[in-house]
Design a protein around this motif. Structure first.
Motif, mmCIF file in Angstrom:
data_model
loop_
_atom_site.group_PDB
_atom_site.id
_atom_site.type_symbol
_atom_site.label_atom_id
_atom_site.label_comp_id
_atom_site.label_asym_id
_atom_site.label_seq_id
_atom_site.Cartn_x
_atom_site.Cartn_y
_atom_site.Cartn_z
ATOM 1 N N LYS A 294 -4.630 -5.809 2.792
ATOM 2 C CA LYS A 294 -5.396 -4.554 2.796
ATOM 3 C C LYS A 294 -6.819 -4.779 3.270
ATOM 4 N N ARG B 19 0.841 -1.190 0.000
ATOM 5 C CA ARG B 19 0.000 0.000 0.000
ATOM 6 C C ARG B 19 0.879 1.245 0.000
ATOM 7 N N THR C 95 -0.215 -5.594 0.065
ATOM 8 C CA THR C 95 -1.580 -5.373 -0.417
ATOM 9 C C THR C 95 -2.477 -6.571 -0.149
#
Length: 294
Positions: free
Chosen positions: A294, A100, A291
């Motif tokens: 996330k 991210r 990610t």
């Protein structure tokens, strides 16, 4: 040129090759010189903003706090003239959608690095375990004050000044060697503030391994936190395997699940240096900011 490289060139020797990205300071880096504190001495703080930060005015970002901030971005200020290349590696990982986008706050150490990074309460509770530990606890350790600086002064400033996601799940901390110890300690002392920590080449032998004993009764909830450990096998890192094995046992007993909310990695042949850490910094960065989580 950084001091080490300049000295090598002055002696007629070419600088040793450095693995990883080209040496340099890249991206949107903002400096906050001599950041004041009521708890510890002032020190420079460097803030790296992810690509697109200014263009995406509504986007808010997780924050990674890093110790020994002079070594994080800039070879001109780094120990031995080699930085961690966190700016270049983060740029690459973001472009590859492996992490991210995040803000990285690099906090320089002071001349009292050991006093600020040695976990204070761990040493205090271990004063009967050996002369090495007793010699440390003379009321001179400053790690509790250093963490108050991070949590009560620096973090509020960062959250006011930049577009952050201020909650625990988006606030991480990372460091190497003694910086690994203070990162772990930060999460045990402020579990509502820091949701994840990366401890690179953690210097467990400090204080006769006092921090490992402290962990047994001070681990934060594995349901709400994540931890990364690693070490190499050369130079100072060659001492760490038995200590890490003890720490891993404490983690398992506390209900942490290796490969899920906790990882311990060994890098054969890696030594205890910025050169080694820059080669593998993508691993802890991906653990913290991947990610997939996330």
């Amino acid at each position: 040129a950084a001091p080490a490289r300049a000295a090598a060139q002055a002696g007629g020797m070419p600088p040793a090759p450095v693995a990883g990205p080209p040496l340099g300071r890249t991206g949107d880096l903002r400096d906050h010189p001599a950041f004041p504190s009521a708890f510890v001495t002032a020190r420079d703080v460097h803030v790296w903003l992810p690509p697109g930060y200014d263009a995406n005015a509504r986007e808010r970002y997780p924050v990674l706090y890093m110790h020994d901030g002079q070594n994080v971005f800039d070879p001109a200020t780094s120990y031995g003239g080699v930085d961690w290349a966190v700016d270049e590696v983060m740029t690459r990982l973001i472009a590859e959608k492996k992490v991210r986008p995040a803000i990285v706050v690099a906090v320089r150490n002071s001349p009292k690095r050991f006093e600020e990074y040695m976990p204070q309460q761990a040493v205090k509770s271990a004063t009967t375990l050996g002369t090495g530990v007793r010699g440390l606890w003379q009321g001179t350790l400053l790690s509790d004050k250093y963490l108050r600086f991070l949590v009560e002064e620096l973090k509020p400033f960062i959250d006011r000044t930049y577009r952050t996601r201020p909650g625990r799940d988006d606030t991480m901390i990372m460091g190497s060697s003694m910086g690994g110890l203070i990162s772990l300690y930060a999460m045990t002392q402020y579990p509502a503030v820091f949701g994840a920590a990366a401890c690179v080449s953690t210097h467990w032998p400090a204080g006769d391994g006092a921090v490992i004993g402290y962990l047994a009764s001070h681990m934060p909830s594995p349901a709400q936190h994540r931890l990364y450990f690693d070490h190499g096998t050369a130079t100072l890192d060659s001492l760490y395997a038995p200590f890490q094995a003890r720490a891993d046992s404490v983690m398992r007993a506390a209900g942490w699940r290796e490969g899920d909310n906790w990882v311990t990695r060994v890098f054969p042949g890696a030594d205890h240096s910025e050169r080694a850490w820059r080669v593998r910094v993508d691993v802890p960065l991906t653990f913290l900011l991947g990610t997939a989580r996330k």
